[in-house]
Write a protein that holds these residues in place. Sequence first.
Motif, PDB file in Angstrom:
ATOM      1  N   ALA A 172      90.216  13.202  37.953  1.00  0.00           N
ATOM      2  CA  ALA A 172      88.941  14.216  37.832  1.00  0.00           C
ATOM      3  C   ALA A 172      87.947  13.681  39.031  1.00  0.00           C
ATOM      4  CB  ALA A 172      88.304  14.393  36.755  1.00  0.00           C
ATOM      5  N   GLN A 173      87.873  12.261  38.897  1.00  0.00           N
ATOM      6  CA  GLN A 173      86.706  11.511  39.660  1.00  0.00           C
ATOM      7  C   GLN A 173      87.263  11.555  40.921  1.00  0.00           C
ATOM      8  OE1 GLN A 173      83.697  10.085  38.969  1.00  0.00           O
ATOM      9  NE2 GLN A 173      83.501   9.805  41.197  1.00  0.00           N
ATOM     10  N   GLU A 174      88.690  11.292  41.281  1.00  0.00           N
ATOM     11  CA  GLU A 174      89.245  11.442  42.616  1.00  0.00           C
ATOM     12  C   GLU A 174      89.093  12.873  43.302  1.00  0.00           C
ATOM     13  OE1 GLU A 174      93.076  10.225  41.969  1.00  0.00           O
ATOM     14  OE2 GLU A 174      92.491   8.022  41.811  1.00  0.00           O
ATOM     15  N   ARG A 175      89.322  14.031  42.510  1.00  0.00           N
ATOM     16  CA  ARG A 175      89.145  15.252  42.714  1.00  0.00           C
ATOM     17  C   ARG A 175      87.704  15.548  43.534  1.00  0.00           C
ATOM     18  NH1 ARG A 175      90.541  19.875  44.634  1.00  0.00           N
ATOM     19  NH2 ARG A 175      89.951  21.735  43.631  1.00  0.00           N
ATOM     20  N   MET A 176      86.832  15.016  42.821  1.00  0.00           N
ATOM     21  CA  MET A 176      85.353  15.218  42.892  1.00  0.00           C
ATOM     22  C   MET A 176      85.240  14.476  44.343  1.00  0.00           C
ATOM     23  SD  MET A 176      81.807  14.829  40.686  1.00  0.00           S
ATOM     24  CE  MET A 176      82.445  13.197  39.804  1.00  0.00           C
ATOM     25  N   GLY A 177      85.697  13.389  44.416  1.00  0.00           N
ATOM     26  CA  GLY A 177      85.309  12.472  45.472  1.00  0.00           C
ATOM     27  C   GLY A 177      85.888  13.029  46.821  1.00  0.00           C
ATOM     28  N   LEU A 178      86.960  13.949  46.744  1.00  0.00           N
ATOM     29  CA  LEU A 178      87.464  14.517  47.808  1.00  0.00           C
ATOM     30  C   LEU A 178      86.622  15.684  48.307  1.00  0.00           C
ATOM     31  CD1 LEU A 178      91.423  14.716  46.783  1.00  0.00           C
ATOM     32  CD2 LEU A 178      90.160  13.330  48.551  1.00  0.00           C
ATOM     33  N   GLY A 179      85.826  16.229  47.607  1.00  0.00           N
ATOM     34  CA  GLY A 179      84.974  17.357  47.975  1.00  0.00           C
ATOM     35  C   GLY A 179      85.831  18.491  48.208  1.00  0.00           C
ATOM     36  N   GLY A 180      85.325  19.578  48.723  1.00  0.00           N
ATOM     37  CA  GLY A 180      85.936  20.785  48.693  1.00  0.00           C
ATOM     38  C   GLY A 180      86.210  21.515  47.572  1.00  0.00           C
ATOM     39  N   HIS A 181      85.863  21.071  46.252  1.00  0.00           N
ATOM     40  CA  HIS A 181      85.857  21.841  45.311  1.00  0.00           C
ATOM     41  C   HIS A 181      84.851  22.847  45.092  1.00  0.00           C
ATOM     42  CE1 HIS A 181      83.323  18.232  44.047  1.00  0.00           C
ATOM     43  NE2 HIS A 181      82.998  19.280  43.128  1.00  0.00           N
ATOM     44  N   LEU A 182      85.045  23.854  44.507  1.00  0.00           N
ATOM     45  CA  LEU A 182      83.734  25.059  44.292  1.00  0.00           C
ATOM     46  C   LEU A 182      83.712  25.198  42.767  1.00  0.00           C
ATOM     47  CD1 LEU A 182      81.836  27.017  45.285  1.00  0.00           C
ATOM     48  CD2 LEU A 182      83.895  28.845  45.166  1.00  0.00           C
ATOM     49  N   GLY A 183      82.697  24.801  42.153  1.00  0.00           N
ATOM     50  CA  GLY A 183      82.351  24.811  40.596  1.00  0.00           C
ATOM     51  C   GLY A 183      82.531  23.507  39.853  1.00  0.00           C
ATOM     52  N   LYS A 184      82.363  23.705  38.764  1.00  0.00           N
ATOM     53  CA  LYS A 184      82.357  22.364  37.929  1.00  0.00           C
ATOM     54  C   LYS A 184      83.913  22.012  37.786  1.00  0.00           C
ATOM     55  CE  LYS A 184      78.055  22.587  37.227  1.00  0.00           C
ATOM     56  NZ  LYS A 184      77.128  21.953  37.795  1.00  0.00           N
ATOM     57  N   ILE A 185      83.869  20.509  37.482  1.00  0.00           N
ATOM     58  CA  ILE A 185      85.123  20.016  37.180  1.00  0.00           C
ATOM     59  C   ILE A 185      84.723  19.372  35.761  1.00  0.00           C
ATOM     60  CG2 ILE A 185      86.402  17.969  37.634  1.00  0.00           C
ATOM     61  CD1 ILE A 185      85.892  17.955  40.538  1.00  0.00           C
ATOM     62  N   VAL A 186      85.660  20.003  34.829  1.00  0.00           N
ATOM     63  CA  VAL A 186      85.370  19.721  33.248  1.00  0.00           C
ATOM     64  C   VAL A 186      86.352  18.433  32.741  1.00  0.00           C
ATOM     65  CG1 VAL A 186      85.204  20.880  31.050  1.00  0.00           C
ATOM     66  CG2 VAL A 186      84.395  21.971  33.370  1.00  0.00           C
ATOM     67  N   LEU A 187      85.762  17.772  31.832  1.00  0.00           N
ATOM     68  CA  LEU A 187      86.572  16.672  31.166  1.00  0.00           C
ATOM     69  C   LEU A 187      86.603  17.503  29.655  1.00  0.00           C
ATOM     70  CD1 LEU A 187      85.628  13.388  32.291  1.00  0.00           C
ATOM     71  CD2 LEU A 187      87.679  14.333  33.117  1.00  0.00           C
ATOM     72  N   THR A 188      88.107  17.491  29.310  1.00  0.00           N
ATOM     73  CA  THR A 188      88.095  18.085  27.656  1.00  0.00           C
ATOM     74  C   THR A 188      88.273  16.999  26.817  1.00  0.00           C
ATOM     75  OG1 THR A 188      90.346  18.402  28.242  1.00  0.00           O
ATOM     76  CG2 THR A 188      88.597  20.316  28.407  1.00  0.00           C
ATOM     77  N   VAL A 189      87.920  17.045  25.660  1.00  0.00           N
ATOM     78  CA  VAL A 189      88.293  16.119  24.636  1.00  0.00           C
ATOM     79  C   VAL A 189      89.217  16.702  23.488  1.00  0.00           C
ATOM     80  CG1 VAL A 189      87.354  14.140  23.038  1.00  0.00           C
ATOM     81  CG2 VAL A 189      86.118  14.848  25.128  1.00  0.00           C
ATOM     82  N   SER A 190      90.359  15.922  23.221  1.00  0.00           N
ATOM     83  CA  SER A 190      91.167  16.883  22.266  1.00  0.00           C
ATOM     84  C   SER A 190      90.896  15.866  20.827  1.00  0.00           C
ATOM     85  CB  SER A 190      92.698  16.512  22.733  1.00  0.00           C
ATOM     86  OG  SER A 190      92.922  15.050  22.766  1.00  0.00           O
TER      87      SER A 190
END
Length: 65
Positions: free
Chosen positions: A46-64
């Motif tokens: 998730a951190q890598e995805r955020m670092g790449l940029g280009g995302h639109l919207g929130k990146i969410v972490l879920t806890v099971s």
Amino acid sequence: YMREAALMGSYLGTRAEFLEVLRWIESGRVKPVIDRTFPLEEARAAQERMGLGGHLGKIVLTVSE
């Protein structure tokens, strides 16, 4: 993270207008934009995805449970 920081705000008007917005959220008329959801175990991805940029919207972490 400062280069990615954004400050947003809005004036919701009167109390009645604010309550109307809350009703929209409750009914699902207004929804958050979610780019992708990751399980907590994939926080690094998730951190890598955020670092790449280009995302639109929130990146969410879920806890099971």
